[in-house]
Design a protein around this motif. Structure first.
Motif, PDB file in Angstrom:
ATOM      1  N   ASP A 227     -62.153   9.431 -84.149  1.00  0.00           N
ATOM      2  CA  ASP A 227     -62.728   8.092 -84.014  1.00  0.00           C
ATOM      3  C   ASP A 227     -61.833   7.144 -83.222  1.00  0.00           C
ATOM      4  N   VAL A 228     -60.573   7.036 -83.603  1.00  0.00           N
ATOM      5  CA  VAL A 228     -59.692   6.084 -82.949  1.00  0.00           C
ATOM      6  C   VAL A 228     -59.462   6.472 -81.496  1.00  0.00           C
ATOM      7  N   ASP A 229     -59.412   7.770 -81.196  1.00  0.00           N
ATOM      8  CA  ASP A 229     -59.259   8.201 -79.807  1.00  0.00           C
ATOM      9  C   ASP A 229     -60.486   7.847 -78.985  1.00  0.00           C
ATOM     10  N   VAL A 230     -61.658   7.962 -79.593  1.00  0.00           N
ATOM     11  CA  VAL A 230     -62.896   7.604 -78.901  1.00  0.00           C
ATOM     12  C   VAL A 230     -62.898   6.120 -78.555  1.00  0.00           C
ATOM     13  N   ARG A 295     -72.123   5.151 -74.449  1.00  0.00           N
ATOM     14  CA  ARG A 295     -72.912   5.936 -75.403  1.00  0.00           C
ATOM     15  C   ARG A 295     -72.090   6.276 -76.642  1.00  0.00           C
ATOM     16  N   ARG A 296     -70.825   6.663 -76.459  1.00  0.00           N
ATOM     17  CA  ARG A 296     -69.971   7.008 -77.596  1.00  0.00           C
ATOM     18  C   ARG A 296     -69.756   5.806 -78.506  1.00  0.00           C
ATOM     19  N   LEU A 297     -69.506   4.657 -77.915  1.00  0.00           N
ATOM     20  CA  LEU A 297     -69.294   3.457 -78.725  1.00  0.00           C
ATOM     21  C   LEU A 297     -70.579   3.037 -79.434  1.00  0.00           C
ATOM     22  N   GLU A 298     -71.714   3.213 -78.772  1.00  0.00           N
ATOM     23  CA  GLU A 298     -72.995   2.869 -79.389  1.00  0.00           C
ATOM     24  C   GLU A 298     -73.253   3.730 -80.621  1.00  0.00           C
ATOM     25  N   VAL A 299     -73.003   5.023 -80.508  1.00  0.00           N
ATOM     26  CA  VAL A 299     -73.210   5.935 -81.636  1.00  0.00           C
ATOM     27  C   VAL A 299     -72.210   5.661 -82.742  1.00  0.00           C
TER      28      VAL A 299
END
Length: 707
Positions: A227-230, A295-299
């Motif tokens: 999560d934090v890496d994303v 997209r990653r942050l939205e999910v």
């Protein structure tokens, strides 16, 4: 009356004192009629201006503290320091109000720091602090304090210079007009040129990220699902999409993607007065990267945005995820609390559990889910009141929760970086149903700002090969990199300013780190009319270009292009010797060559000149010591080292001359007697030729070496 001596007070002095009193009274009046008057007392040494300043950073507290200077910013008991003494306290507050009234500032901590330093400077000189008695000596002492205290000094020096020029001298509130110039006053056109040798990606400038650091973060973006890496790698991907400030990325709306004629773009809201704009992708690859990051942050933040919408509509009631509404108002188990909070490990953080109120024990067959919780072996366990959980979540975890961008009326439920609580802590305490707005400080710490704990580079063992330590990256470096790349491609200044969200083209210079030698090569290749900037020259090179233009009937710019030719960057400066013709006869003796060129403002050239000057001085001392001890044959070496010392001293003098504009090419005349064979032969011919022959041939002293 015969024994009384009345001091004479000139009209100017009396006027200055009156002006100072009126200046303070005016500030008090302005303060008392401002929006802050109902919450701030003029006589209070601490002013909380958080409500007065609208900031995109919700967690920033705007507090001005008018206390005595301590030299430290953290861990200081202000009560022990005491407030600034009168009348300086009122004067400092008046200057502070005038500064923020006449300047568009959103961070005033350095203004208050500078005023406290001025008071300390008065005390160091044995005088009570009073703006009326301000002198250049006090300001010089303040500069000494700034240089001794702060690692980054420019903002404080610039602020002090601005206070003196635009407020104190303009208001005429000192006994004598203060004629003073800050020692590092900025040249806005060429300031901040941190040169990068011949490759802007070498990372020589501390304003630019190293290319390997960028590639390492790209690897994390493509490989890690933590999560934090994303969060961090997605932020960095958006930071490299276009030159954007950190807070502008963190306040992006969820629906920020747009397109025009099938070209992908992101809608931005500049933070410093620029108009809202759409920044389009520079390539198909960057379109893919930006879309994937969004997209990653939205999910990742979907569940927290649902909770945020609930709290915006029901600020005093605990959010219950779908399927758990039946638990409202009832006693809760630890497992049920973990489901309500959305902890992926199905546990409750200890810092929260310790503040909840326990109620009674119950057995597994009392499960409200119609089945036994087989994960728990005990037949009875403690339950906690719903009210205590609701109170702790709302009053503690959501204490700083609010709009994502108050200045733009962006709600948290509509923000891209509204993500689960504690998502950047990486300790398994993430709460997916508790909304949190990612702050600038969280990104800064993850990129290398942590003193304790692991950064994104530490977790993946990504090291700087030059130091063997983990990378450290600032949030502003991507912006500097993109601006420098745009400058290197000679993009128009207007387009760079628009792309960066700036109001003024003049601000581009602060982000331009292209080395001067690049512009020299551009000048040679493109000519004066098409080159992005003119070339300024002082010394023999200027005279040679003028003479050549006269001889060959060409323009000065064309003559300068011919004289510059191809340049080579060396540790001693820029070499103009054409290596295609002959090997350099003065290899490693650049200071004794008329073709060596320095650039004013290039810290590399200045540092090397100072280093070589010290070497020459030590060599001179050694030679003189050897002569005193009777060693033979030293006189020739002494003469050689004395000549080098003189020339390096001349170079240092010109490189530190405030009268020479930064970016100017500096050349020195060749020595009167050259060491090269060609130069020696030329000197012999010069001596043997009749007087005036060389002049008739068109040669001057500085041309002899090239004969």
């Amino acid at each position: 009356m015969a024994g009384v001596v009345l001091p004479f007070i000139s009209p100017n002095e009396r006027s200055a004192r009156d002006n100072l009193e009126l200046f303070v009274d005016h500030a008090k009046y302005y303060h008392c009629t401002s929006a802050t008057s109902t919450k701030i007392d003029w006589d209070d040494a601490t002013w909380d201006l958080s409500d007065f300043f609208t900031s995109r950073n919700r967690k920033r507290k705007h507090v001005a503290r008018f206390y005595n200077y301590s030299g430290k910013s953290h861990g200081v008991n202000l009560a022990e320091l005491g407030p600034l003494p009168q009348p300086f306290s009122d004067q400092a507050k008046a200057i502070f109000i005038e500064y923020i009234r006449t300047n568009n500032v959103n961070n005033f901590t350095h203004i208050v720091s500078v005023l406290r330093i001025v008071a300390k400077a008065f005390e160091n000189l044995g005088s009570p602090p009073d703006i009326y008695d301000l002198t250049p000596q006090v300001l010089d002492e303040a500069i000494n304090i700034i240089f001794d205290t702060y690692k980054t000094k420019d903002s404080h020096v610039w602020c002090l210079d601005k206070i003196v020029r635009e407020i104190i001298n303009t208001a005429r509130i000192t006994r004598n007009y203060v004629i003073w110039k800050a020692p590092s006053a900025r040249d806005h056109e060429n300031e901040n040129r941190r040169y990068l040798a011949c490759n802007v990606l070498d990372g020589i400038s501390d304003k630019l990220p190293h290319i390997k650091c960028i590639l390492d973060l790209a690897g994390v973006f493509n490989s890690s699902s933590d999560d934090v890496d994303v969060v961090v790698s997605s932020w960095f991907a958006l930071a490299l999409f276009s030159p954007t400030r950190a807070i502008e990325i963190l306040t992006l709306p969820l629906k920020c993607m747009t397109s025009m004629d099938d070209t992908f773009g992101i809608s931005w809201r500049p933070a410093k007065g620029g108009m809202p704009l759409t920044k389009f992708s520079t390539s198909d690859e960057w379109t893919d990267v930006a879309e994937e990051a969004i997209r990653r942050l939205e999910v990742l933040g979907h569940s927290s945005r649902q909770a945020a919408k609930w709290y915006e509509e029901n600020p005093n009631e605990l959010y219950l995820p779908p399927g758990l509404e039946r638990l409202r108002g009832k006693p809760l188990t630890k497992w049920e609390i973990s489901l309500i909070l959305g902890n992926p490990n199905e546990r409750v953080p200890g810092y929260l559990l310790n503040h909840l109120t326990s109620t009674r024990e119950f057995t597994d067959d009392e499960s409200r889910f119609g089945k036994i919780d087989v994960r728990r072996k005990k037949k009875s366990r403690v339950m906690y009141t719903f009210d205590s959980l609701e109170k702790e979540v709302i009053s503690r975890l959501l204490k700083d929760f609010g709009p994502a961008d108050p200045s733009q009326d962006l709600r948290a439920s509509e923000a891209l970086f509204c993500l689960p609580y504690n998502i950047c802590h990486g300790r398994g305490d993430t709460l997916r149903h508790v909304p949190s707005l990612i702050s600038y400080n969280q990104i800064r710490l993850e990129l290398g700002g942590k003193v304790l704990g692991k950064t994104i580079f530490d977790r993946h063992n990504l090291l700087d090969p030059r130091t063997g330590k983990s990378w450290r990256l600032s949030t502003h470096q991507p912006r500097h990199l993109l601006n420098t790349l745009a400058q290197s491609k000679h993009v128009s200044q207007e387009l760079i300013a628009f792309w960066s969200g700036r109001k003024s083209v003049a601000q581009n210079a602060w982000y331009d780190h292209i080395p001067q030698e690049v512009f020299i090569e551009t000048f040679v290749a493109m000519g004066a009319d098409d080159a992005p900037r003119p070339i300024k020259v002082i010394g023999p090179l200027d005279a040679k270009a003028t003479q050549r233009a006269h001889k060959e009937s060409i323009s000065y710019d064309d003559a300068m292009r011919l004289e510059l030719g191809s340049i080579i960057n060396t540790r001693y400066g820029l070499c103009r010797h054409n290596y295609a013709l002959t090997p350099c006869p003065k290899d490693k003796d650049c200071i004794g060559c008329g073709e060596n060129t320095f650039i004013k403002g290039d810290q590399r050239h200045l540092d090397e000149a100072r280093r070589q000057l010290e070497v020459s001085r030590r060599a001179v001392e050694n030679c003189r010591r050897a002569i005193e001890e009777g060693e033979p044959g030293v006189e020739g070496w002494l003469a050689k080292h004395l000549e080098k010392e003189e020339r390096w001293a001349m170079a240092v003098e010109k490189l530190t001359d405030d009268g020479i504009v930064k970016g100017t090419l500096i050349t020195l005349s060749p020595p009167k007697i050259s060491q090269t064979r060609a130069g020696l032969a030329a000197e012999i011919r010069k001596v043997e030729m009749p007087v005036g022959v060389l002049d008739d041939m068109g040669f001057d002293d500085f041309d002899v070496e090239g004969m």
